[in-house]
Design a protein around this motif. Sequence first.
Motif, short mmCIF file in Angstrom:
data_model
loop_
_atom_site.label_atom_id
_atom_site.label_comp_id
_atom_site.label_asym_id
_atom_site.label_seq_id
_atom_site.Cartn_x
_atom_site.Cartn_y
_atom_site.Cartn_z
N GLU A 377 0.83 -1.21 0.00
CA GLU A 377 0.00 0.00 0.00
C GLU A 377 0.86 1.26 0.00
O GLU A 377 0.54 2.25 -0.68
CB GLU A 377 -0.92 -0.01 1.22
N LEU A 381 1.04 4.11 -2.78
CA LEU A 381 0.91 5.52 -2.42
C LEU A 381 2.08 6.33 -2.96
O LEU A 381 1.90 7.43 -3.50
CB LEU A 381 0.81 5.67 -0.90
N GLU A 398 -3.78 5.46 8.11
CA GLU A 398 -3.69 6.77 7.46
C GLU A 398 -3.41 6.68 5.97
O GLU A 398 -3.58 7.67 5.24
CB GLU A 398 -2.58 7.60 8.12
N PRO A 400 -4.85 5.32 3.21
CA PRO A 400 -5.83 5.61 2.15
C PRO A 400 -6.07 7.09 1.90
O PRO A 400 -6.37 7.49 0.77
CB PRO A 400 -7.09 4.91 2.66
N LEU A 401 -5.97 7.96 2.93
CA LEU A 401 -6.28 9.37 2.78
C LEU A 401 -5.03 10.26 2.78
O LEU A 401 -5.14 11.49 2.77
CB LEU A 401 -7.21 9.83 3.90
N ALA A 402 -3.86 9.65 2.80
CA ALA A 402 -2.62 10.44 2.93
C ALA A 402 -2.42 11.40 1.77
O ALA A 402 -1.89 12.50 1.94
CB ALA A 402 -1.42 9.50 3.04
N ALA A 403 -2.85 11.03 0.57
CA ALA A 403 -2.62 11.87 -0.60
C ALA A 403 -3.43 13.15 -0.56
O ALA A 403 -3.21 14.06 -1.38
CB ALA A 403 -2.96 11.10 -1.88
N GLU A 404 -4.37 13.27 0.37
CA GLU A 404 -5.22 14.46 0.47
C GLU A 404 -4.83 15.36 1.63
O GLU A 404 -5.44 16.42 1.82
CB GLU A 404 -6.69 14.04 0.61
N ARG A 405 -3.84 14.99 2.42
CA ARG A 405 -3.51 15.73 3.63
C ARG A 405 -2.20 16.49 3.45
O ARG A 405 -1.12 15.90 3.44
CB ARG A 405 -3.43 14.77 4.81
N PRO A 520 -5.88 15.37 -5.36
CA PRO A 520 -6.38 16.37 -4.42
C PRO A 520 -5.46 17.60 -4.40
O PRO A 520 -4.24 17.47 -4.35
CB PRO A 520 -6.36 15.64 -3.07
#
Length: 541
Positions: A377, A381, A398, A400-405, A520
Amino acid sequence: MDLRPYQRECLTRLHARYRAGQRRLLVSLPTGTGKTVIFAQFPRFFAMKRRLLVLAHREELLDQAVGKFQAVNPGLTVGVEQAGRRAGDAQVVVASVPTLRGARLGALAPAEFYLVVVDEAHHAVAPSYRAIFDHFGLLEPGTPRMLVGFTATPRRGDRQPLGAVFEEIAYSKSLEEMIAAGFLCPITGYRVTSEVSLDAVRVRAGDFVESDLARAVNVTARNDLLLAAYRKLAPGRRCVAFCADVAHARSVAATFRDASIRAAAVYGAMPLAERRDTLARFHAGALDVVTNCNVLTEGFDEPRVDCIIMARPTRSLLLYAQMIGRGTRLAPRKDHLLVIDVVDNSRKHSLAGLARLFDLPEGLDLRGADVLRTARELQALAARAPWVDLERLTSAGEIPLAAERLELFRFEPPEAIAGATGLAWVGDAGGGYRLGLPGGERFLVRPTLLGDHEVLFQRPGAPPQELARAPGAAAAVQEADRLVARRHPDALKLLAQDASWRGRPATEKQLAVLRARGIPAPATLTRGQASWMLAYALRRT
């Protein structure tokens, strides 16, 4: 004895490298993959007419080697050279390194031996081993004899490279490869944080001074934490706990027994019969937990172990890998190994753990997730959003959403190389560092198994091409920067960390392109950050 495909491949590779003139070869295979089975095939595979010497430093390793040779070829005469045991004129001599000195070493005539094997070869640069190699002339140019070392990792705890003894790594498979191929069991993990500080613990030869470490960690609150972790995360599992010293091993075992968990300690000074009896009860299922200090790291083979508690902090990735290897063997009704890493407070020391072993972000808590699945994963990423600083991730959840933070993004080099470069290098999920160029090309700096770093260049869809090597990461990055300046001067403006345009707000065109590509785009994104993200996005098309 049937051989696994990689074992046959290893034998064939060793033979080919010998015919090519290489005489000092290293094999790196994880614990549990049958290294002893491979070298037990040597007399038959190489059709040896002279004798074979196997070097080891623990009694358990000696006895394992003897058993494998006898199983593979019952007609061979196998003798042991250790303390009161003498090998005589046996075709295969299995020898204890501490015993093999002086007259006992002199009694082994070099002309009688064709091949010398070193089990647990990460010890091979020690003076006691070098004296044996010198006796047989193994380090001399043009020697007719062959030296083959086997190890679960070619990294020494004191960082002394094995290249001083071995010419090349003839064959290597990683722990990840062996798990993925189904030859070792999957691994899951948890981090349990203690309040103990390790900052006052001294370091010698690359790892903690044992007496200092034991005073720090052998405390009631921490031992109770181990018990609580086992009860919550691994109840009923067959567990090996690695401790700092004998007193610590006994204290932890007592803590578990006081909670009605069947536990016992084993240690080096324990009478041999008592130690064997304790391990026999563990094998039979009469004990749930065995604690130990420096006893079960090598030569212990109990496939049904499905939990490891790392109660002993270590800076040594070699030692950590050896301890984990006690639980990676396959066994019926065993679907995975659960590793509980006990993480103490330390501002001064970098500690070994599952994260370092599998090149995951150092502070990442798997929280029970599968380590290989998490590694994949992270690789996905890194390919999808390479501007994410993986080292800022704290848990597998964290990802799955790391690319948006945006707070997880980083556009300056990792700390280890920050002072060595003015370009925007980022950490690579597979270990090492990378520098992306316009058009999808990239430079890579990666550690090698022999302790140096290689500089690679990769075009889209092509395998990496090695351009140079350097003794450390910083030196390798500097060499790569020189290559960038010479071969890709037009990319320097994009890649320079201090370019003034980087701090300006992202343009509407940049934001629109990012959104169109499904990336994002946080509102506070700068022009430099957006350009960096787009450069990677263009690489994927």
